[in-house]
Design a protein around this motif. Structure first.
Motif, PDB file in Angstrom:
ATOM      1  N   TRP A  29       0.832  -1.202   0.000  1.00 42.82           N
ATOM      2  CA  TRP A  29       0.000   0.000   0.000  1.00 42.82           C
ATOM      3  C   TRP A  29       0.863   1.245   0.000  1.00 42.82           C
ATOM      4  O   TRP A  29       1.824   1.349   0.757  1.00 42.82           O
ATOM      5  CB  TRP A  29      -0.892   0.031   1.231  1.00 42.82           C
ATOM      6  CG  TRP A  29      -2.023  -0.934   1.205  1.00 42.82           C
ATOM      7  CD1 TRP A  29      -2.114  -2.111   1.894  1.00 42.82           C
ATOM      8  CD2 TRP A  29      -3.234  -0.814   0.459  1.00 42.82           C
ATOM      9  NE1 TRP A  29      -3.303  -2.728   1.618  1.00 42.82           N
ATOM     10  CE2 TRP A  29      -4.018  -1.960   0.741  1.00 42.82           C
ATOM     11  CE3 TRP A  29      -3.736   0.135  -0.423  1.00 42.82           C
ATOM     12  CZ2 TRP A  29      -5.277  -2.154   0.185  1.00 42.82           C
ATOM     13  CZ3 TRP A  29      -4.983  -0.068  -0.985  1.00 42.82           C
ATOM     14  CH2 TRP A  29      -5.745  -1.194  -0.685  1.00 42.82           C
ATOM     15  N   LEU A  30       0.529   2.188  -0.876  1.00 36.82           N
ATOM     16  CA  LEU A  30       1.137   3.515  -0.907  1.00 36.82           C
ATOM     17  C   LEU A  30       0.022   4.536  -1.122  1.00 36.82           C
ATOM     18  O   LEU A  30      -1.076   4.182  -1.545  1.00 36.82           O
ATOM     19  CB  LEU A  30       2.139   3.637  -2.069  1.00 36.82           C
ATOM     20  CG  LEU A  30       3.419   2.818  -1.992  1.00 36.82           C
ATOM     21  CD1 LEU A  30       4.191   2.914  -3.307  1.00 36.82           C
ATOM     22  CD2 LEU A  30       4.294   3.296  -0.844  1.00 36.82           C
ATOM     23  N   CYS A  31       0.321   5.779  -0.852  1.00 35.84           N
ATOM     24  CA  CYS A  31      -0.587   6.867  -1.208  1.00 35.84           C
ATOM     25  C   CYS A  31       0.079   7.641  -2.334  1.00 35.84           C
ATOM     26  O   CYS A  31       1.300   7.802  -2.333  1.00 35.84           O
ATOM     27  CB  CYS A  31      -0.836   7.790  -0.025  1.00 35.84           C
ATOM     28  SG  CYS A  31      -1.781   7.020   1.296  1.00 35.84           S
ATOM     29  N   LYS A  32      -0.711   8.083  -3.300  1.00 35.22           N
ATOM     30  CA  LYS A  32      -0.153   8.857  -4.417  1.00 35.22           C
ATOM     31  C   LYS A  32      -0.985  10.099  -4.641  1.00 35.22           C
ATOM     32  O   LYS A  32      -2.163  10.135  -4.297  1.00 35.22           O
ATOM     33  CB  LYS A  32      -0.082   8.018  -5.695  1.00 35.22           C
ATOM     34  CG  LYS A  32      -1.419   7.718  -6.349  1.00 35.22           C
ATOM     35  CD  LYS A  32      -1.286   7.052  -7.688  1.00 35.22           C
ATOM     36  CE  LYS A  32      -1.017   7.941  -8.826  1.00 35.22           C
ATOM     37  NZ  LYS A  32      -1.958   8.962  -9.200  1.00 35.22           N
ATOM     38  N   THR A  33      -0.343  11.093  -5.206  1.00 34.37           N
ATOM     39  CA  THR A  33      -1.080  12.282  -5.620  1.00 34.37           C
ATOM     40  C   THR A  33      -1.446  12.117  -7.077  1.00 34.37           C
ATOM     41  O   THR A  33      -0.689  11.553  -7.859  1.00 34.37           O
ATOM     42  CB  THR A  33      -0.243  13.564  -5.434  1.00 34.37           C
ATOM     43  OG1 THR A  33       0.963  13.430  -6.171  1.00 34.37           O
ATOM     44  CG2 THR A  33       0.069  13.817  -3.978  1.00 34.37           C
ATOM     45  N   GLY A  34      -2.614  12.592  -7.439  1.00 37.47           N
ATOM     46  CA  GLY A  34      -3.056  12.516  -8.815  1.00 37.47           C
ATOM     47  C   GLY A  34      -2.616  13.733  -9.605  1.00 37.47           C
ATOM     48  O   GLY A  34      -2.130  14.716  -9.039  1.00 37.47           O
ATOM     49  N   LEU A  35      -2.803  13.660 -10.910  1.00 37.14           N
ATOM     50  CA  LEU A  35      -2.445  14.784 -11.777  1.00 37.14           C
ATOM     51  C   LEU A  35      -3.343  15.978 -11.495  1.00 37.14           C
ATOM     52  O   LEU A  35      -2.883  17.101 -11.375  1.00 37.14           O
ATOM     53  CB  LEU A  35      -2.554  14.351 -13.242  1.00 37.14           C
ATOM     54  CG  LEU A  35      -2.012  15.306 -14.286  1.00 37.14           C
ATOM     55  CD1 LEU A  35      -0.546  15.627 -14.035  1.00 37.14           C
ATOM     56  CD2 LEU A  35      -2.177  14.724 -15.672  1.00 37.14           C
ATOM     57  N   ASN A  36      -4.642  15.717 -11.381  1.00 35.64           N
ATOM     58  CA  ASN A  36      -5.592  16.791 -11.105  1.00 35.64           C
ATOM     59  C   ASN A  36      -5.950  16.870  -9.626  1.00 35.64           C
ATOM     60  O   ASN A  36      -6.071  17.948  -9.066  1.00 35.64           O
ATOM     61  CB  ASN A  36      -6.871  16.595 -11.933  1.00 35.64           C
ATOM     62  CG  ASN A  36      -6.571  16.638 -13.412  1.00 35.64           C
ATOM     63  OD1 ASN A  36      -5.781  17.451 -13.866  1.00 35.64           O
ATOM     64  ND2 ASN A  36      -7.169  15.735 -14.166  1.00 35.64           N
ATOM     65  N   ASN A  37      -6.142  15.704  -8.993  1.00 33.81           N
ATOM     66  CA  ASN A  37      -6.476  15.655  -7.575  1.00 33.81           C
ATOM     67  C   ASN A  37      -5.177  15.495  -6.792  1.00 33.81           C
ATOM     68  O   ASN A  37      -4.583  14.428  -6.777  1.00 33.81           O
ATOM     69  CB  ASN A  37      -7.423  14.476  -7.297  1.00 33.81           C
ATOM     70  CG  ASN A  37      -7.812  14.382  -5.847  1.00 33.81           C
ATOM     71  OD1 ASN A  37      -7.397  15.175  -5.012  1.00 33.81           O
ATOM     72  ND2 ASN A  37      -8.619  13.390  -5.532  1.00 33.81           N
TER      73      ASN A  37
END
Length: 154
Positions: A29-37
């Protein structure tokens, strides 16, 4: 037509690799930032075939997307503590490869999350160290996978 990769296929690959000399796939599990969000989104991630796939969960039938690791550079984030960034198309770019920076962090490593937990200072420091080791481990695995692009027949 290429068959879509599924999260549970990658998990089964690891189970089979444990019984052979095949190299295991890094999953977790990781957390990622989105391009728009730009909010952190929790994703099940797996490194395979010069890609970092990210799924909704470990049983997802298809990935939400993937990061092309061919020619990518991965470093600890200078913007977000306890995170790493993958710069795609940095060393060379295939036709149609998107040049972009992806940011990932271990689940629970976000400073806001650590602040919300009822922890004494020693527990917080231990938690930070654990997340820092997790970041280093993912960086190491991604660098090894990305380096495969420079091997013959890749």
């Amino acid at each position: 037509m290429r068959r879509q990769i599924r999260a549970n296929d990658l998990s089964r690959f690891n189970e089979n690799a444990a019984n052979s000399k095949t190299e295991k796939i890094k999953v977790g599990w990781l957390c990622k930032t989105g391009l728009n969000n730009t909010n952190l989104q929790k994703r099940w991630c797996a490194i395979h075939d010069l890609k970092l796939f990210y799924f909704e969960n470990p049983r997802s039938e298809e990935p939400n997307g993937y990061v092309n690791l061919r020619g990518a550079i991965v470093t600890e984030s200078k913007r977000i503590p306890l995170a790493f960034e993958i710069q795609t198309g940095a060393l060379f770019a295939d036709r149609g490869m998107e040049k972009r920076v992806y940011t990932f962090t271990p689940v629970g490593a976000d400073d806001r999350m650590l602040s919300r937990k009822a922890m004494n200072p020693n527990e917080k420091e231990m938690e930070r160290r654990k997340h820092k080791e997790t970041v280093k481990d993912w960086i190491n695995c991604i660098q090894k996978e990305s380096a495969k692009a420079f091997l013959p027949n890749s």
